[in-house]
Design an enzyme around this catalytic site. Sequence first.
Site, PDB file in Angstrom:
ATOM      1  N   ASP A  30       0.827  -1.207   0.000  1.00 17.64           N
ATOM      2  CA  ASP A  30       0.000   0.000   0.000  1.00 17.64           C
ATOM      3  C   ASP A  30       0.865   1.263   0.000  1.00 17.64           C
ATOM      4  OD1 ASP A  30      -2.375   1.398  -0.019  1.00 17.64           O
ATOM      5  OD2 ASP A  30      -2.744   1.192   2.129  1.00 17.64           O
TER       6      ASP A  30
ATOM      7  N   HIS B  17       2.338   3.341  -8.909  1.00 21.76           N
ATOM      8  CA  HIS B  17       2.181   1.900  -9.177  1.00 21.76           C
ATOM      9  C   HIS B  17       3.378   1.384  -9.975  1.00 21.76           C
ATOM     10  CE1 HIS B  17      -1.758   2.260  -7.528  1.00 21.76           C
ATOM     11  NE2 HIS B  17      -2.282   2.907  -8.543  1.00 21.76           N
TER      12      HIS B  17
ATOM     13  N   LEU C 294      10.791 -20.632  -4.638  1.00 21.37           N
ATOM     14  CA  LEU C 294       9.788 -19.747  -4.039  1.00 21.37           C
ATOM     15  C   LEU C 294       8.479 -19.806  -4.830  1.00 21.37           C
ATOM     16  CD1 LEU C 294       9.176 -17.291  -2.085  1.00 21.37           C
ATOM     17  CD2 LEU C 294      10.003 -15.833  -3.928  1.00 21.37           C
TER      18      LEU C 294
END
Length: 239
Positions: A19, A36, A130
């Site tokens: 955020d 972004h 991962l």
Amino acid sequence: MAAFDPDKEIPRHIAIIMDGNGRWAKERDLPRREGHHAGAESVEIALETCGEIGVDYLTLYAFSSENWKRPEAEVKALMGLLAHFLKEKTPSLIENNIRLQVIGQIDKLPKSNQKSLQKSIEATDGNNGLTLVVALSYGSREEILEATRSLMEKAQSREMDPAELNVESFAAHLNTADFPDPDLLIRTSGEYRISNFLLWQISYAEIFITKTFWPDFRRQNLLDAVGEYQQRQRRFGGV
Ligand code: IPE
Ligand code: IPE
Ligand code: MG
């Protein structure tokens, strides 16, 4: 703040509410989409760092079911960024043995995004390093409702006996059925809320909130979060 210790327990699953992109941009008099865009770099760094310290699962909250109510241009920019990320980064996901998975109502995304997600998921399917789980058009309440609906249908058709319902069988109907619960939940930008993210799954996650905006979140910020996690005493209701 406790320093990260590579010899202490590493969280198996880290989930991040990424955020603060808009506020990062605002501080610089830039349009929100630039925030972004800058945040994509932090995604790469988080992936690298998780790989480096041996985290098994990284779940990133990229777009919530509520984010659809943002202006159309911002939604478009975010979908464009997703397309760009998948196109540019899939080769390095393959190279780094990272497996891509998604959670959320993927059928609500533009068809082209759905296709490129599908391609990247398939291309990384054989990887066993991962696991990167991207939450897209994800809302935890919606996920819980979908699971409940599917369980009710199974009960109705007598495929399942309601008496058999327990924590495990319920969790098996969530989008996250194949993943362990997060050990560490990180939220950037200093907001003290969950925003409809993994409500069921974070029951016993350790929570770390930092004021740092997501585009400024770097390797050391992640190590600091893990360092703090390593100081915590997880009791799971025991003593
Ligand atoms: C997080 O940054 C990214 C998404 C929710 C897609 P925000 O866009 O929410 O940034 P702020 O909270 O407005 O600063
Ligand atoms: C949560 O951030 C969603 C993502 C990070 C994708 P928001 O910015 O949408 O959350 P609120 O609106 O501040 O609760
Ligand atoms: Mg926000």
